[in-house]
Design a protein around this motif. Structure first.
Motif, PDB file in Angstrom:
ATOM      1  N   TRP A   1      75.388  68.581 -30.084  1.00  0.00           N
ATOM      2  CA  TRP A   1      74.696  69.764 -29.561  1.00  0.00           C
ATOM      3  C   TRP A   1      73.553  69.454 -28.620  1.00  0.00           C
ATOM      4  CZ3 TRP A   1      74.016  73.538 -34.280  1.00  0.00           C
ATOM      5  CH2 TRP A   1      75.266  74.059 -34.620  1.00  0.00           C
TER       6      TRP A   1
ATOM      7  N   SER B   1      71.457  74.149 -25.256  1.00  0.00           N
ATOM      8  CA  SER B   1      70.648  75.323 -24.915  1.00  0.00           C
ATOM      9  C   SER B   1      70.094  75.233 -23.498  1.00  0.00           C
ATOM     10  CB  SER B   1      69.505  75.521 -25.922  1.00  0.00           C
ATOM     11  OG  SER B   1      68.520  74.518 -25.775  1.00  0.00           O
TER      12      SER B   1
ATOM     13  N   PRO C   1      71.572  81.835 -23.379  1.00  0.00           N
ATOM     14  CA  PRO C   1      71.509  82.231 -24.796  1.00  0.00           C
ATOM     15  C   PRO C   1      72.577  83.256 -25.167  1.00  0.00           C
ATOM     16  CG  PRO C   1      69.491  82.836 -23.620  1.00  0.00           C
ATOM     17  CD  PRO C   1      70.323  82.071 -22.665  1.00  0.00           C
TER      18      PRO C   1
ATOM     19  N   ILE D   1      75.772  81.382 -25.928  1.00  0.00           N
ATOM     20  CA  ILE D   1      75.686  80.695 -27.218  1.00  0.00           C
ATOM     21  C   ILE D   1      75.851  81.688 -28.357  1.00  0.00           C
ATOM     22  CG2 ILE D   1      74.158  79.392 -28.756  1.00  0.00           C
ATOM     23  CD1 ILE D   1      72.965  78.099 -26.170  1.00  0.00           C
TER      24      ILE D   1
ATOM     25  N   LEU E   1      70.537  79.430 -32.775  1.00  0.00           N
ATOM     26  CA  LEU E   1      70.126  79.264 -31.383  1.00  0.00           C
ATOM     27  C   LEU E   1      68.694  78.726 -31.296  1.00  0.00           C
ATOM     28  CD1 LEU E   1      70.315  79.574 -28.304  1.00  0.00           C
ATOM     29  CD2 LEU E   1      69.825  82.022 -28.620  1.00  0.00           C
ATOM     30  N   GLU E   2      67.814  79.244 -32.111  1.00  0.00           N
ATOM     31  CA  GLU E   2      66.429  78.781 -32.082  1.00  0.00           C
ATOM     32  C   GLU E   2      66.344  77.322 -32.543  1.00  0.00           C
ATOM     33  OE1 GLU E   2      62.580  80.105 -30.823  1.00  0.00           O
ATOM     34  OE2 GLU E   2      64.637  80.778 -30.511  1.00  0.00           O
TER      35      GLU E   2
ATOM     36  N   MET F   1      68.724  75.110 -32.109  1.00  0.00           N
ATOM     37  CA  MET F   1      69.247  74.359 -30.963  1.00  0.00           C
ATOM     38  C   MET F   1      68.161  74.166 -29.907  1.00  0.00           C
ATOM     39  SD  MET F   1      72.878  76.121 -30.329  1.00  0.00           S
ATOM     40  CE  MET F   1      74.337  75.558 -31.152  1.00  0.00           C
ATOM     41  N   ARG F   2      67.415  75.207 -29.659  1.00  0.00           N
ATOM     42  CA  ARG F   2      66.319  75.131 -28.686  1.00  0.00           C
ATOM     43  C   ARG F   2      65.277  74.109 -29.139  1.00  0.00           C
ATOM     44  NH1 ARG F   2      63.339  80.033 -28.018  1.00  0.00           N
ATOM     45  NH2 ARG F   2      62.693  79.229 -26.009  1.00  0.00           N
TER      46      ARG F   2
ATOM     47  N   ASP G   1      66.423  70.728 -28.513  1.00  0.00           N
ATOM     48  CA  ASP G   1      66.385  70.401 -27.084  1.00  0.00           C
ATOM     49  C   ASP G   1      64.970  70.305 -26.530  1.00  0.00           C
ATOM     50  OD1 ASP G   1      69.135  70.178 -26.958  1.00  0.00           O
ATOM     51  OD2 ASP G   1      69.449  72.256 -26.328  1.00  0.00           O
TER      52      ASP G   1
END
Length: 149
Positions: free
Chosen positions: A85, A89, A94, A97, A139-140, A142-143, A146
């Motif tokens: 992953w 992001s 978003p 995703i 998603l958060e 993943m952010r 990253d």
């Protein structure tokens, strides 16, 4: 959960400091059946990320990932069953995703890049029946992975 077949072998290293995404032409708005590669296939048209990372949401996302996703995905760029992953992001909007997390079957059926990645990964991502809230938490996370602060 095998979340991002797209990232399986992608080396796209576009920087996203301005939160812009891949410059692909979107389908004509007059064609309701056209697939939009920027947002994917699903109900999410706009996802507001805010300026900063929501740490509590990212921590909740990690819990979900550990339970549902980590058996197939690493948080690095290394492929396990599905792709790693790292950087996803930054490569994807978003909305894309969130739509892929909650609607993987339609996305796999329509997205040419996902179909190409499926040939490399050889395993179709199962639908984990995650809620919209769970998807947003993932998603958060993943952010956070990253480097978003």
């Amino acid at each position: 959960m095998s979340l991002f077949i797209y990232a399986c072998s992608s080396n796209n290293s576009e920087k996203k400091a301005d939160r812009t995404y891949a410059e692909e032409s979107a389908p004509a708005a007059s064609d309701p059946n056209a697939y939009d590669p920027h947002r994917g296939e699903g109900k999410f048209d706009k996802v507001d990320l805010g300026d900063k990372l929501d740490v509590a949401m990212a921590e909740a996302g990690k819990t979900i990932v550990d339970l549902k996703c980590a058996s197939c995905h690493k948080m690095t760029d290394e492929k396990l069953v599905g792709p790693g992953w790292k950087g996803v992001s930054e490569r994807r909007k978003p909305e894309w995703i969130m739509n892929f997390i909650t609607n993987p079957d339609a996305m796999l059926d329509k997205d040419p890049e996902l179909q190409a990645q499926l040939e490399l990964c050889l395993v179709r991502m199962p639908n984990q029946n995650l809620s919209d809230d769970d998807a947003r938490k993932i998603l958060e996370y993943m952010r956070q992975n990253d480097g978003v602060k």
